[in-house]
Structure formats: C-alpha cells, structure tokens
Design a protein around this motif. Structure first.
Motif, PDB file in Angstrom:
ATOM      1  N   GLU A  27      44.196  43.901  43.867  1.00 27.93           N
ATOM      2  CA  GLU A  27      42.732  43.899  43.906  1.00 27.93           C
ATOM      3  C   GLU A  27      42.144  45.116  43.205  1.00 27.93           C
ATOM      4  O   GLU A  27      41.058  45.039  42.619  1.00 27.93           O
ATOM      5  CB  GLU A  27      42.239  43.868  45.356  1.00 27.93           C
ATOM      6  CG  GLU A  27      42.634  42.615  46.121  1.00 27.93           C
ATOM      7  CD  GLU A  27      43.928  42.787  46.873  1.00 27.93           C
ATOM      8  OE1 GLU A  27      44.080  42.127  47.926  1.00 27.93           O
ATOM      9  OE2 GLU A  27      44.795  43.562  46.411  1.00 27.93           O
ATOM     10  N   LEU A  28      42.845  46.231  43.252  1.00 26.47           N
ATOM     11  CA  LEU A  28      42.369  47.438  42.583  1.00 26.47           C
ATOM     12  C   LEU A  28      42.493  47.290  41.070  1.00 26.47           C
ATOM     13  O   LEU A  28      41.605  47.687  40.312  1.00 26.47           O
ATOM     14  CB  LEU A  28      43.156  48.651  43.076  1.00 26.47           C
ATOM     15  CG  LEU A  28      42.577  50.028  42.765  1.00 26.47           C
ATOM     16  CD1 LEU A  28      41.166  50.159  43.317  1.00 26.47           C
ATOM     17  CD2 LEU A  28      43.478  51.108  43.345  1.00 26.47           C
ATOM     18  N   PRO A  78      42.877  48.205  49.109  1.00 21.21           N
ATOM     19  CA  PRO A  78      42.158  48.404  47.849  1.00 21.21           C
ATOM     20  C   PRO A  78      40.849  49.168  47.981  1.00 21.21           C
ATOM     21  O   PRO A  78      40.365  49.739  46.991  1.00 21.21           O
ATOM     22  CB  PRO A  78      41.917  46.980  47.349  1.00 21.21           C
ATOM     23  CG  PRO A  78      42.036  46.112  48.556  1.00 21.21           C
ATOM     24  CD  PRO A  78      43.041  46.770  49.431  1.00 21.21           C
ATOM     25  N   ASP A  79      40.278  49.219  49.187  1.00 20.80           N
ATOM     26  CA  ASP A  79      39.022  49.944  49.356  1.00 20.80           C
ATOM     27  C   ASP A  79      39.221  51.380  49.826  1.00 20.80           C
ATOM     28  O   ASP A  79      38.248  52.107  50.043  1.00 20.80           O
ATOM     29  CB  ASP A  79      38.090  49.199  50.323  1.00 20.80           C
ATOM     30  CG  ASP A  79      38.714  48.991  51.697  1.00 20.80           C
ATOM     31  OD1 ASP A  79      39.949  49.130  51.823  1.00 20.80           O
ATOM     32  OD2 ASP A  79      37.959  48.683  52.635  1.00 20.80           O
ATOM     33  N   LEU A  80      40.482  51.817  49.978  1.00 20.96           N
ATOM     34  CA  LEU A  80      40.750  53.200  50.362  1.00 20.96           C
ATOM     35  C   LEU A  80      41.000  54.066  49.128  1.00 20.96           C
ATOM     36  O   LEU A  80      42.061  54.659  48.939  1.00 20.96           O
ATOM     37  CB  LEU A  80      41.944  53.279  51.318  1.00 20.96           C
ATOM     38  CG  LEU A  80      41.642  53.046  52.789  1.00 20.96           C
ATOM     39  CD1 LEU A  80      42.913  53.199  53.621  1.00 20.96           C
ATOM     40  CD2 LEU A  80      40.576  54.011  53.301  1.00 20.96           C
ATOM     41  N   THR A 138      39.753  45.468  39.153  1.00 32.79           N
ATOM     42  CA  THR A 138      38.483  46.132  38.861  1.00 32.79           C
ATOM     43  C   THR A 138      38.480  46.805  37.490  1.00 32.79           C
ATOM     44  O   THR A 138      37.449  47.340  37.073  1.00 32.79           O
ATOM     45  CB  THR A 138      38.157  47.192  39.931  1.00 32.79           C
ATOM     46  OG1 THR A 138      39.128  48.256  39.879  1.00 32.79           O
ATOM     47  CG2 THR A 138      38.175  46.576  41.328  1.00 32.79           C
ATOM     48  N   ALA A 165      37.341  54.832  41.729  1.00 29.85           N
ATOM     49  CA  ALA A 165      36.856  53.484  41.420  1.00 29.85           C
ATOM     50  C   ALA A 165      36.092  53.461  40.108  1.00 29.85           C
ATOM     51  O   ALA A 165      36.244  52.525  39.301  1.00 29.85           O
ATOM     52  CB  ALA A 165      35.969  52.986  42.564  1.00 29.85           C
TER      53      ALA A 165
END
Length: 246
Positions: free
Chosen positions: A40-41, A13-15, A44, A21
């Motif tokens: 998780e993405l 999710p952080d890539l 947001t 984002a």
C-alpha cells in the motif's frame, strides 16, 4: 538530485511520517526492502515511477541504481523498514554514495521496537523498575557482534532488553537470560508488529521458547525482556509529582 533514505515504519502503511509520505509520492524512483515494505505504501508512488525491489540485489547493484538515478536527474526514495538508524545497512550505502559524490538525506521512521511496545500497551521505562532500554541483537548467521557486546553483559544490568534477529534462538537464549533476570521474568514476542497479521506471545523466560516453537514464529519478530512488562505497583513519574519544586 537527492537520495532520500526513508524509514518506512514497522509494516502498517499509515505508520510513516508526513515527510516520508510526501517524498514517496513525489520520487520518480523508489527502492524498497522486499516484503518488509507494505504494498500500500508503494502504491502511493507517482504513476510510472520505477520501483526496484532490493531483496535480491547486492550492495554494489543497489549503489548502481542510486547513482544512475542521480545522474539521470531523479530523486530517489530509498525505503528501509522501521527506522534506518538501527540495523538498516544504510551506513554501507552512504559510504559508497560519499565516494561517488551523490548527496543524500535521512527521514526517520517508526522503529519496530516502538511498534511492539505500542501493541503490548507498555512503556519500556517505568519509574523504579527500569529506566534504560537496550536495543541489541544476537549473531548466528548474521554479522558477528563486536567484542564486549555480549548479551550477558547487557542482561546483567537488569535493563529492559529488546532483541532483534533473535526469535529463532529462544531455546538457547532464554536460559542465558534467565541466569540474570530470573525464570519468572516477563517476556513478550511481537511478530510483524502493527500489521494485520501481527502475532503477540506473552510469557516468562521459563516458557517463552516453547510458545515460540508452538506458534511457528521464525522471523520479523521483536523480543522484549524485562520487569516493566508486568509492572503494576510503581512510583508516579517525578514529572507529575505534586511535591516536586515548581
């Protein structure tokens, strides 16, 4: 209002990019590609955002969602796994949006092959070994490959080969590739690259099919073939040469 085609990355999710984002966090409508986009993405997205899983929708239904949101004055985050420039079916959607007069833009993402290379801790272009990377796929139950894009033609170049949608066919593909690369050519299979349940298989064209079968890897995997995977003795890049002209 704009449809934002967004590369949601390979799974972690952080890539994602900072731009991606920001758009996901502000779009009142989000269409995403089923299990390929991490939960998780999606979490947001703004509170109350309309989240639409496109896994069971056909192209006309997806287009209808996009057009309806535009007409309602809502921006859309249209998430595609990896980078939308490769194997995303984005072009078909754009063609329909053009016909409907709906504006859109594209936000690049981290492609699966890049995430796989990172997991392997390998550069896919090594001086004197390989300076070309071929991204391709095979056709079985998917759209046929165009004339002239046969796998053997790419294998004959000796370039680093990255195969999508191919892991289920390794039994038949490995011997075909070995005819050009040799049985001892290194191969890696990276399934679900960058995710918590990532699986990495390393071997050669002689044994990789057996490894794939034993591991039960059937989908969401990238196959990398080439001598760069085992390259140790090679020239330093000209970029860092102490003898090149300044």
């Amino acid at each position: 209002m704009t449809i934002h085609f967004i590369g949601a990355g390979p799974g972690a999710p952080d890539l994602v990019t900072v731009r991606a984002a920001r758009l996901i966090a502000s779009a009142p409508v989000c269409l995403y590609a089923g299990a390929l986009v991490p939960r998780e993405l999606l979490d947001t997205a703004p509170a109350g955002a309309r989240l639409v899983d496109t896994a069971d929708l056909d192209l006309d239904q997806i287009t209808a969602e996009l057009v309806a949101a535009h007409r309602a004055g809502q921006d859309v985050a249209r998430l595609h796994s990896g980078d939308p420039s490769v194997y995303s079916a984005m072009a078909e959607q754009m063609r329909r949006l053009d016909a409907a007069g709906v504006p859109y833009d594209v936000v690049p993402g981290v492609p699966a092959f890049a995430a796989a290379a990172a997991s392997l801790r390998r550069e896919l272009t090594v001086p004197g070994v390989a300076q070309t990377v071929v991204l391709t796929r095979t056709s079985a139950r998917s759209t046929p490959m165009p004339p002239g894009e046969e796998l053997a033609a790419y294998a004959a170049t000796g370039a680093t080969l990255v195969l999508h949608l191919a892991v289920q066919r390794m039994d038949e593909l490995a011997p075909e590739l070995a005819a050009h690369y040799g049985d001892d050519c290194p191969v890696a299979v990276v399934a679900r690259a960058s995710r918590d349940d990532e699986r990495v298989l390393r071997g050669t064209l002689a044994d990789i099919a057996g490894q794939v079968t034993a591991a039960g890897v059937r989908r969401t995997a990238v196959v990398v073939v080439g001598r760069v995977l085992a390259a140790e003795q090679f020239l330093d890049s000209h970029l860092y040469s102490t003898t090149r002209p300044r």
